[in-house]
Design a protein around this motif. Structure first.
Motif, PDB file in Angstrom:
ATOM      1  N   ASN A 168      17.979 -19.640   8.344  1.00  0.00           N
ATOM      2  CA  ASN A 168      19.259 -19.143   7.833  1.00  0.00           C
ATOM      3  C   ASN A 168      19.942 -18.241   8.856  1.00  0.00           C
ATOM      4  N   LYS A 169      19.143 -17.468   9.595  1.00  0.00           N
ATOM      5  CA  LYS A 169      19.715 -16.580  10.616  1.00  0.00           C
ATOM      6  C   LYS A 169      20.390 -17.381  11.725  1.00  0.00           C
ATOM      7  N   LEU A 170      19.791 -18.490  12.102  1.00  0.00           N
ATOM      8  CA  LEU A 170      20.377 -19.343  13.132  1.00  0.00           C
ATOM      9  C   LEU A 170      21.692 -19.946  12.634  1.00  0.00           C
ATOM     10  N   ASN A 171      21.688 -20.455  11.407  1.00  0.00           N
ATOM     11  CA  ASN A 171      22.914 -21.005  10.827  1.00  0.00           C
ATOM     12  C   ASN A 171      23.999 -19.945  10.699  1.00  0.00           C
ATOM     13  N   LEU A 172      23.604 -18.746  10.323  1.00  0.00           N
ATOM     14  CA  LEU A 172      24.567 -17.646  10.208  1.00  0.00           C
ATOM     15  C   LEU A 172      25.139 -17.279  11.576  1.00  0.00           C
ATOM     16  N   ALA A 173      24.289 -17.271  12.592  1.00  0.00           N
ATOM     17  CA  ALA A 173      24.764 -16.964  13.952  1.00  0.00           C
ATOM     18  C   ALA A 173      25.783 -17.997  14.417  1.00  0.00           C
ATOM     19  N   ILE A 174      25.535 -19.268  14.131  1.00  0.00           N
ATOM     20  CA  ILE A 174      26.487 -20.320  14.503  1.00  0.00           C
ATOM     21  C   ILE A 174      27.802 -20.107  13.751  1.00  0.00           C
ATOM     22  N   ALA A 175      27.702 -19.839  12.462  1.00  0.00           N
ATOM     23  CA  ALA A 175      28.908 -19.631  11.653  1.00  0.00           C
ATOM     24  C   ALA A 175      29.690 -18.406  12.108  1.00  0.00           C
ATOM     25  N   LEU A 176      28.991 -17.320  12.422  1.00  0.00           N
ATOM     26  CA  LEU A 176      29.681 -16.089  12.849  1.00  0.00           C
ATOM     27  C   LEU A 176      30.276 -16.210  14.249  1.00  0.00           C
ATOM     28  N   GLY A 177      29.786 -17.160  15.029  1.00  0.00           N
ATOM     29  CA  GLY A 177      30.362 -17.393  16.348  1.00  0.00           C
ATOM     30  C   GLY A 177      31.709 -18.088  16.275  1.00  0.00           C
ATOM     31  N   ALA A 178      31.949 -18.809  15.183  1.00  0.00           N
ATOM     32  CA  ALA A 178      33.195 -19.571  15.049  1.00  0.00           C
ATOM     33  C   ALA A 178      34.444 -18.684  15.095  1.00  0.00           C
ATOM     34  N   PRO A 179      34.518 -17.570  14.358  1.00  0.00           N
ATOM     35  CA  PRO A 179      35.721 -16.735  14.450  1.00  0.00           C
ATOM     36  C   PRO A 179      35.963 -16.177  15.863  1.00  0.00           C
ATOM     37  N   VAL A 180      34.901 -15.902  16.576  1.00  0.00           N
ATOM     38  CA  VAL A 180      35.054 -15.463  17.965  1.00  0.00           C
ATOM     39  C   VAL A 180      35.689 -16.589  18.781  1.00  0.00           C
ATOM     40  N   PHE A 181      35.214 -17.807  18.563  1.00  0.00           N
ATOM     41  CA  PHE A 181      35.782 -18.985  19.230  1.00  0.00           C
ATOM     42  C   PHE A 181      37.244 -19.178  18.848  1.00  0.00           C
ATOM     43  N   TRP A 182      37.562 -18.992  17.571  1.00  0.00           N
ATOM     44  CA  TRP A 182      38.946 -19.152  17.120  1.00  0.00           C
ATOM     45  C   TRP A 182      39.870 -18.180  17.832  1.00  0.00           C
ATOM     46  N   ILE A 183      39.438 -16.939  17.898  1.00  0.00           N
ATOM     47  CA  ILE A 183      40.265 -15.909  18.546  1.00  0.00           C
ATOM     48  C   ILE A 183      40.399 -16.206  20.032  1.00  0.00           C
ATOM     49  N   ALA A 184      39.291 -16.569  20.667  1.00  0.00           N
ATOM     50  CA  ALA A 184      39.328 -16.895  22.104  1.00  0.00           C
ATOM     51  C   ALA A 184      40.194 -18.125  22.375  1.00  0.00           C
ATOM     52  N   SER A 185      40.281 -19.026  21.393  1.00  0.00           N
ATOM     53  CA  SER A 185      41.096 -20.234  21.535  1.00  0.00           C
ATOM     54  C   SER A 185      42.550 -20.003  21.123  1.00  0.00           C
ATOM     55  N   ASP A 186      42.863 -18.777  20.740  1.00  0.00           N
ATOM     56  CA  ASP A 186      44.223 -18.397  20.342  1.00  0.00           C
ATOM     57  C   ASP A 186      44.703 -19.168  19.118  1.00  0.00           C
TER      58      ASP A 186
END
Length: 144
Positions: free
Chosen positions: A20-38
């Motif tokens: 679950n921690k791995l899945n959560l880490a992947i999910a929490l990385g998405a908003p960082v990607f969204w912001i970095a992708s503008d």
């Protein structure tokens, strides 16, 4: 995300579980990607959350009938946060093909070993393979 997908595949092979921690880490990385992708909050980020919700709903149904593990459902949902819907469909097609091949290999191995009981397919391997394929697709298709 690539490293997390490799870890997911390895742990699914070893323990038939995806953390679950791995899945959560992947999910929490998405908003960082969204912001970095503008990406704009509306409609882009909201759209990604909607896509992930649809993916979760469909595959939670698969989990409910025993066709898929809970960690697999969460992994697919976390990946859906990262991918455009068309890219996600491509990933799901690749995942299905890889999952079919993996299932055939597992059935063959079971027959060769002459073991009893149901075949337990580490579907996180197929999911991870498809995710890695999509991430690296631009390198495969660099002549187009």
């Amino acid at each position: 995300m690539a490293i997390a997908l490799i870890v997911a595949a390895i742990t699914d092979i070893k323990s038939r579980q995806i953390s679950n921690k791995l899945n959560l880490a992947i999910a929490l990385g998405a908003p960082v990607f969204w912001i970095a992708s503008d990406m704009a909050f509306w409609p882009d980020m909201v759209w990604q959350i909607g896509i992930a919700t649809v993916v979760f709903t469909i595959f939670a149904g698969m989990f409910a009938i025993g066709a898929m593990g809970g960690g697999d459902v969460k992994l697919l949902t976390a990946i859906a946060l990262w991918l455009h819907w068309l890219t996600l469909i491509q990933m799901l097609v690749i995942m299905s093909i890889a999952g079919g091949v993996l299932t055939l290999l597992m059935i063959t191995a079971k027959k060769i070993q002459k073991t009893e009981g149901p075949v337990k397919v580490p579907y996180g391997v197929a999911i991870s393979f498809a995710g890695l394929w999509i991430i690296n697709e631009r390198y495969f298709n660099h002549f187009t």
